[in-house]
Design an enzyme around this catalytic site. Sequence first.
Site, mmCIF file in Angstrom:
data_model
loop_
_atom_site.group_PDB
_atom_site.id
_atom_site.type_symbol
_atom_site.label_atom_id
_atom_site.label_comp_id
_atom_site.label_asym_id
_atom_site.label_seq_id
_atom_site.Cartn_x
_atom_site.Cartn_y
_atom_site.Cartn_z
ATOM 1 N N TYR A 15 32.600 -7.458 -57.519
ATOM 2 C CA TYR A 15 31.143 -7.359 -57.661
ATOM 3 C C TYR A 15 30.748 -6.674 -58.964
ATOM 4 C CZ TYR A 15 30.252 -9.178 -53.043
ATOM 5 O OH TYR A 15 30.161 -9.996 -51.970
ATOM 6 N N TYR A 142 25.235 -10.955 -43.757
ATOM 7 C CA TYR A 142 26.433 -10.894 -44.597
ATOM 8 C C TYR A 142 27.638 -10.743 -43.676
ATOM 9 C CZ TYR A 142 30.054 -9.508 -47.816
ATOM 10 O OH TYR A 142 31.227 -9.451 -48.515
ATOM 11 N N ASP A 236 29.420 -9.201 -35.086
ATOM 12 C CA ASP A 236 30.145 -8.713 -36.259
ATOM 13 C C ASP A 236 29.868 -7.216 -36.383
ATOM 14 O OD1 ASP A 236 31.066 -7.931 -38.704
ATOM 15 O OD2 ASP A 236 30.176 -9.592 -39.829
ATOM 16 N N LYS A 265 36.494 -2.129 -41.629
ATOM 17 C CA LYS A 265 35.898 -0.933 -42.253
ATOM 18 C C LYS A 265 36.334 0.383 -41.581
ATOM 19 C CE LYS A 265 32.347 -2.927 -45.003
ATOM 20 N NZ LYS A 265 31.535 -4.102 -44.748
HETATM 21 C C1 LIG Z 1 31.826 -5.605 -45.174
HETATM 22 C C2 LIG Z 1 31.457 -6.576 -44.103
HETATM 23 C C3 LIG Z 1 32.235 -7.714 -43.864
HETATM 24 C C4 LIG Z 1 33.413 -8.093 -44.731
HETATM 25 O O1 LIG Z 1 34.450 -7.177 -44.614
HETATM 26 P P1 LIG Z 1 35.553 -7.117 -45.788
HETATM 27 O O2 LIG Z 1 36.582 -6.185 -45.237
HETATM 28 O O3 LIG Z 1 34.850 -6.575 -46.974
HETATM 29 O O4 LIG Z 1 36.069 -8.484 -45.983
HETATM 30 C C5 LIG Z 1 31.886 -8.537 -42.817
HETATM 31 N N1 LIG Z 1 30.820 -8.263 -42.049
HETATM 32 C C6 LIG Z 1 30.046 -7.174 -42.244
HETATM 33 C C7 LIG Z 1 28.895 -6.922 -41.343
HETATM 34 C C8 LIG Z 1 30.321 -6.300 -43.282
HETATM 35 O O5 LIG Z 1 29.535 -5.250 -43.518
#
Ligand SMILES: *Cc1c(COP(=O)(O)O)cnc(C)c1O
Length: 425
Positions: A15, A142, A236, A265
């Site tokens: 990025y 996202y 997600d 994360k």
């Molecule tokens: C960061 C994020 C992702 C992607 O995760 P990466 O480990 O960066 O590939 C997917 N969904 C959400 C909601 C996110 O915040």
Amino acid sequence: MNLASRDQQIIWHPYTQMQTASLPLPIVRGKKSWLYTETGEAYLDAVSSWWVTIHGHSHPYIAEKVAEQIKQLDHVIFAGFTHPPAVELAEKLLSLLPNNQKRVFYSDNGSTAVEVALKMAIQFWENQDKPKRLIIAFRDSYHGDTFGAMSVSSRSTFTQPFVQYLFQVDFIDVPIKGKEAQVIEQLTTLVQQGDVAAFIFEPLLLGTAGMVMYSPEVLNQLLKICQQHEVLTIADEVMTGFGRTGKNFACDYLTIQPDIMCFSKGLTGGVMALGVTTCTNAIYQAFLSDNPAKTFFHGHSFTANPIACTAASASLDLFKDPSCLENRQRISQEHEGFREEIKDHAAIKESRQLGTVLAIELNAGQTSYFNNIRQILYSYALENHVILRPLGNIIYVMPPYCTTNEELRQIYDVILGMLSLIANN
Ligand SMILES: *Cc1c(COP(=O)(O)O)cnc(C)c1O
């Protein structure tokens, strides 16, 4: 040559427009909410290093567990083999999740956790000879940067070069306050087509969209509509998981539970790359067959890496300690106090908060102006030794849970400085 210059010769950063980027800041050490440069300069990590660090940097307990594990077993192929860290982590994780979640599938990061979820959902219908084509997602969502994850994410500058390669998705608006009825109607219309495999969503909080929030009540209603129309639901929780929103998971605010959940994360405490996709027994059952073609053909070289699983398992131990919840509640209260303090500030359109996440939306000017001001604000915060990365015209704070009240005050003071910068611009 110093480290930053050596980096600039050969490394391509995420990025980052490399032509205009300033030299990267070399960090050699991390402790609690702080990151340190070679020369010992300290930076307060108010964004949890891209939303991952929950217990603070280089936590001694996680470090110790990881060190023990790496000496014991570094890695083993995960097809036909298993190991203690994978099993222990799955047991610990399922005990925390909504009780309809029964199976754990490992991958490497948030994007792969989403890819796995989408493939599970599509093949679930395929395996039962009831193929369904469509996926529904929020327009501003996202879900990651791989192609499947990009497909279910908002069409934006980020995805523009690839748009013709992304599969078709039906988007509905985010049901923010005042828009609920309209979005329920949009979803109802779409699911009536009968060809919808799944609805994927960021529960209650859309991070990358600018910390956009919506209510559990409307999400319950959306999930209910999906259930009534045999549409699988995919939460997600890559960003919202592990206490960010106040509860353990954003889905803990709901009365209807999703079929599939994605994590990454904060899963390892932000220490290692690891992704997890969990699902209900009904989904798992649809892949059991005498027919090998119904197998879930997905895996990564490092699936369930023992070191990553150990980091996650240790992070969950810390997460389950009562002090973790106390810290989250304390941060949440401090955020509330700060919102009160700034509520009449002329530069602010509104502030929002969910758990430890605080977002301050600035009065919108022109987008180009904000592209500019974003950089000014980011640099201003860095000059003041606080890492804050505004998303467009939204300043947000998402600190590690060990961040003290004094450190929060330091962050808030820098935000006050940012607000006066804008007011004087
Ligand atoms: C960061 C994020 C992702 C992607 O995760 P990466 O480990 O960066 O590939 C997917 N969904 C959400 C909601 C996110 O915040």
